[in-house]
Design a protein around this motif. Sequence first.
Motif, short mmCIF file in Angstrom:
data_model
loop_
_atom_site.label_atom_id
_atom_site.label_comp_id
_atom_site.label_asym_id
_atom_site.label_seq_id
_atom_site.Cartn_x
_atom_site.Cartn_y
_atom_site.Cartn_z
N ILE A 33 -8.11 -27.82 11.28
CA ILE A 33 -9.56 -27.60 11.12
C ILE A 33 -10.02 -28.14 9.78
O ILE A 33 -9.37 -27.93 8.76
CB ILE A 33 -9.90 -26.09 11.24
N LYS A 34 -11.15 -28.84 9.79
CA LYS A 34 -11.68 -29.43 8.56
C LYS A 34 -12.56 -28.42 7.84
O LYS A 34 -13.79 -28.54 7.81
CB LYS A 34 -12.48 -30.70 8.89
N CYS A 35 -11.93 -27.39 7.28
CA CYS A 35 -12.68 -26.45 6.44
C CYS A 35 -11.74 -25.78 5.46
O CYS A 35 -10.53 -25.75 5.64
CB CYS A 35 -13.42 -25.40 7.29
N ASP A 36 -12.32 -25.29 4.39
CA ASP A 36 -11.63 -24.46 3.41
C ASP A 36 -11.00 -23.29 4.15
O ASP A 36 -11.66 -22.63 4.98
CB ASP A 36 -12.68 -23.97 2.41
N TYR A 37 -9.72 -23.00 3.87
CA TYR A 37 -9.01 -21.95 4.62
C TYR A 37 -9.68 -20.59 4.48
O TYR A 37 -9.53 -19.73 5.35
CB TYR A 37 -7.54 -21.88 4.16
N ARG A 38 -10.45 -20.40 3.39
CA ARG A 38 -11.07 -19.09 3.19
C ARG A 38 -12.24 -18.85 4.15
O ARG A 38 -12.59 -17.71 4.42
CB ARG A 38 -11.52 -18.96 1.72
N LEU A 39 -12.82 -19.93 4.67
CA LEU A 39 -13.86 -19.73 5.70
C LEU A 39 -13.24 -19.12 6.96
O LEU A 39 -13.90 -18.38 7.69
CB LEU A 39 -14.55 -21.06 6.04
N MET A 40 -11.99 -19.46 7.22
CA MET A 40 -11.32 -18.87 8.38
C MET A 40 -10.98 -17.41 8.13
O MET A 40 -11.05 -16.58 9.04
CB MET A 40 -10.06 -19.68 8.72
N ILE A 41 -10.62 -17.08 6.89
CA ILE A 41 -10.37 -15.66 6.57
C ILE A 41 -11.67 -14.87 6.76
O ILE A 41 -11.67 -13.81 7.38
CB ILE A 41 -9.83 -15.52 5.13
N ASP A 42 -12.77 -15.41 6.22
CA ASP A 42 -14.07 -14.75 6.42
C ASP A 42 -14.33 -14.53 7.91
O ASP A 42 -14.76 -13.45 8.33
CB ASP A 42 -15.23 -15.63 5.90
N ASN A 43 -14.07 -15.56 8.68
CA ASN A 43 -14.33 -15.51 10.12
C ASN A 43 -13.59 -14.35 10.77
O ASN A 43 -14.14 -13.60 11.58
CB ASN A 43 -13.90 -16.85 10.74
N LEU A 44 -12.32 -14.19 10.41
CA LEU A 44 -11.47 -13.22 11.10
C LEU A 44 -11.64 -11.81 10.56
O LEU A 44 -11.34 -10.83 11.24
CB LEU A 44 -10.01 -13.66 10.99
N MET A 45 -12.13 -11.71 9.33
CA MET A 45 -12.33 -10.39 8.74
C MET A 45 -13.74 -9.86 9.04
O MET A 45 -14.11 -8.80 8.56
CB MET A 45 -12.06 -10.43 7.23
N ASP A 46 -14.52 -10.63 9.80
CA ASP A 46 -15.83 -10.11 10.26
C ASP A 46 -16.00 -10.49 11.73
O ASP A 46 -16.48 -11.58 12.04
CB ASP A 46 -16.97 -10.67 9.43
N LEU A 47 -15.63 -9.58 12.61
CA LEU A 47 -15.63 -9.91 14.03
C LEU A 47 -16.99 -9.76 14.70
O LEU A 47 -17.10 -9.94 15.91
CB LEU A 47 -14.55 -9.10 14.76
N THR A 48 -18.05 -9.48 13.91
CA THR A 48 -19.37 -9.49 14.56
C THR A 48 -19.66 -10.86 15.14
O THR A 48 -20.47 -11.00 16.05
CB THR A 48 -20.51 -9.14 13.57
#
Lengths: 346, 346, 346
Positions: free
Chosen positions: A140-155
């Motif tokens: 995925i072409k994104c900073d890995y922390r955007l994926m952490i954000d994604n998974l830590m907010d399941l709304t």
Amino acid sequence: MHIQNAWYVAATAEEVTVKPLRRRICNQPMVLYRDSNGAVKALEDFCPHRGAPLSLGFVEGDNIVCGYHGLKIASDGRPDSMPGQNVKNFPCVKAIPSLEYGGFVWIWPGAPEQATRDALPSLPWAEGDDWAYGGGLFHIKCDYRLMIDNLMDLTHETYVHADSIGQKEIDEAPVKSRVDGDTAITERYMENVSAPPFWQMALRANDLADDVPVDRWQICRFSPPSHVLIEVGVAHAGHGGYSAPAQHKAGSVVVDFITPETDGTMWYFWGMARTFKPQDTEPTESIKQGQGKIFTEDLEMLEQQQANLEHYPGRRLLKLNIDAGGVLSRRIIDRLIKAEQNVPAV
Amino acid sequence: MHIQNAWYVAATAEEVTVKPLRRRICNQPMVLYRDSNGAVKALEDFCPHRGAPLSLGFVEGDNIVCGYHGLKIASDGRPDSMPGQNVKNFPCVKAIPSLEYGGFVWIWPGAPEQATRDALPSLPWAEGDDWAYGGGLFHIKCDYRLMIDNLMDLTHETYVHADSIGQKEIDEAPVKSRVDGDTAITERYMENVSAPPFWQMALRANDLADDVPVDRWQICRFSPPSHVLIEVGVAHAGHGGYSAPAQHKAGSVVVDFITPETDGTMWYFWGMARTFKPQDTEPTESIKQGQGKIFTEDLEMLEQQQANLEHYPGRRLLKLNIDAGGVLSRRIIDRLIKAEQNVPAV
Amino acid sequence: MHIQNAWYVAATAEEVTVKPLRRRICNQPMVLYRDSNGAVKALEDFCPHRGAPLSLGFVEGDNIVCGYHGLKIASDGRPDSMPGQNVKNFPCVKAIPSLEYGGFVWIWPGAPEQATRDALPSLPWAEGDDWAYGGGLFHIKCDYRLMIDNLMDLTHETYVHADSIGQKEIDEAPVKSRVDGDTAITERYMENVSAPPFWQMALRANDLADDVPVDRWQICRFSPPSHVLIEVGVAHAGHGGYSAPAQHKAGSVVVDFITPETDGTMWYFWGMARTFKPQDTEPTESIKQGQGKIFTEDLEMLEQQQANLEHYPGRRLLKLNIDAGGVLSRRIIDRLIKAEQNVPAV
């Protein structure tokens, strides 16, 4: 940008063979291979002779031979031999601590002497045969922390995954987030809701009715450097929800190993571990198909979010209660990076 | 690099629907959509929550809902609501003045309070049904000003469009260029020449002989920020040329709306407006086909010219009499940009 | 980064026709074409009028006409004419010395007055019909000097070309390198070895047994700016090796004209010149096929080596005895570049 002294998932166990594999992790090009005993090895992918990538070479016993001019490197990075040359004073290749666990090859980008096996997370499916695991890998072409954000907010499930796991009640259920040492936890419980399609499928796979009200839970746990494991599930309503006896519920663990490749790209090892019918391969495959489809829905969002943030580098984002999981996870990352930088370089 | 306080064509009317459209104009990412009444709206394509592109969301009534976590934004950019959140203190999204006119969606990148409808150019085919319009859209990798140069000096037709509208006499006919307020005009008249293939086709479409000598005219008008409208046509020779009665001539207006995307790329909305047989759709289609083919011939030239100018950024180019139209247009652009920069920022 | 005052191969003779060809050499965009007499011409690919590439124009007699607005340029770079314009004071286009020799078009990027025909290398197959030549062209994403290193150290054949020309004895045979004026030479002789597949094929083509021991030689000669010619061959063992009479051996010259495109990309004109059966086209074709396949094996190595060196720009590489050929060649290049920079600019 990322923690150095930690185990990252570098590859699935199947990806690493005697044919060398080039992969960049935390900005470092490395070559992964198995020696003739099947043990995994990792070296910086740079031959000290002329800078050729060792990954274009071949494995000979425990060693890797550069495919350009034949410099043979031992798996600890020491030059072993080269036709017609005395390699005694050749520089070593940087050896990268690596091991295999839970179906993955792990590497440690930081100080090798700190790379102990205890620092690995404990994965239940690696410890007993009452668990099954299946999953896949995305780039995925994104900073890995955007994926952490994604998974830590399941709304986001309500919007991005409306047809599979999303439901209105996720938005409406309050979320609780907290830190426990180096772990960030964010929990959400929904009572007496209807099961969305993915969970109807899981209920049926557990031989449970799929058309009755359920209690649903999501317990996301971030742990350094960038792992997110999420307990998810549904129980027929009124049996205790998360704590209901096994015969009333279907649950599993969403597994997310998030590995930075460069500052703006990442490897995403996703999967699901489950306790129901662990010996049965059919659910493993159907869950993997379903989950792969769901996670594909995040890709465009993450890559365009990255593009937007690069276009407006100075913009401040909102930090709402639903974002607390990501915010707390990033704080842990920042604290550990800072701690690493204060110790003398190794 | 470009004028801020002006209407640019952002999209054709058909491109903008209730499914949001992402487009970058004058370096700004924006989302274009229609609300439930069909009115066009434009917002900066950046959700203030986490920077996701609003264009991946969906329209609900007059609002757009972010497809990541559900922040709903009103079409004036104010946060309307978000499940489980009080949005009162959320920052607004930048609303970009937009309107629909003449078959296009227009946006105003600059100060919203200056964005009045009077600032639109008057398009004859939007004002009465004695005109017909057809056209298309190209994305071109060049500075938008290279396209203005191209259109304000039609001697290139002889070379780039030799098989359709080019003819030797274009080169030979003197050109007159002048400025009238904020408009640059360049005119060329050719007498007693043979009609090139495109104009033979137009003569036939007007039920006129295509094999007799004609008088031909080209009157190019640049107006800010980057529009070029060109009156073109032929009349059977000896009837007064440009001023000949309608039954002796075939004429039309070449329409060029040139919209900067980034500093080195642009959107080119091209088309032709005509008064002959305005109710008839067949000529609209055949003219569009012919014109599309002609304008395609410019693409490689413009993109390689851009590459050459980027390779030699310091090079001075010639400014000949034939280039006067482009030179005068650029002077108007530069003067207006300078005037904008002298007023206090809004 | 590269020598200016030298002949580089710009194209094969067949590539250059009356249809202009754009090519970038030593960072300069140029247009190559043949005039109506078939003579090759080279100009900077930049029209002084508006910066359009002349390569999108057309040839008219000895001149090239810009395809945008018709400025006609003579082959010495002087503006010749333009419809409706007096070109007397127009700037000239930079004319680039060019000539045709040995099946190639050569250009001289530096001072035109130094571009004499004597500065060309002498190519035996251009001087008599007892030689045949065949070859091809690759575009490679690496610094041209990596290709020089590659060709001046043939130990890589053992690894990169194991199935065709590689053999263990290459590694084991000592190499001798030296400088003779502006030429770097590196030689290797192997005695009483078995012939690898490519040389078995060549022996058969020479009507010689392919299953007996042979003596093998490799004599690599670098000459500025970036040419490498390699005498290679095998003789039935015991007949004098390199000096054996013609009836006992099969030999040829590997021809490598290496032309920088940009700092990180290059054109590679490769081929083979031979004296056996020079009138026979079948071996020319089969050698070209075999050699093309072999040189394709180098591409990935060179491009990934380039990527590695760009990733670690500060890294020092080893300079072993086998690298002496490349090291000596680079020293000649560096010395000549320095000498050029000390003379007044022309």
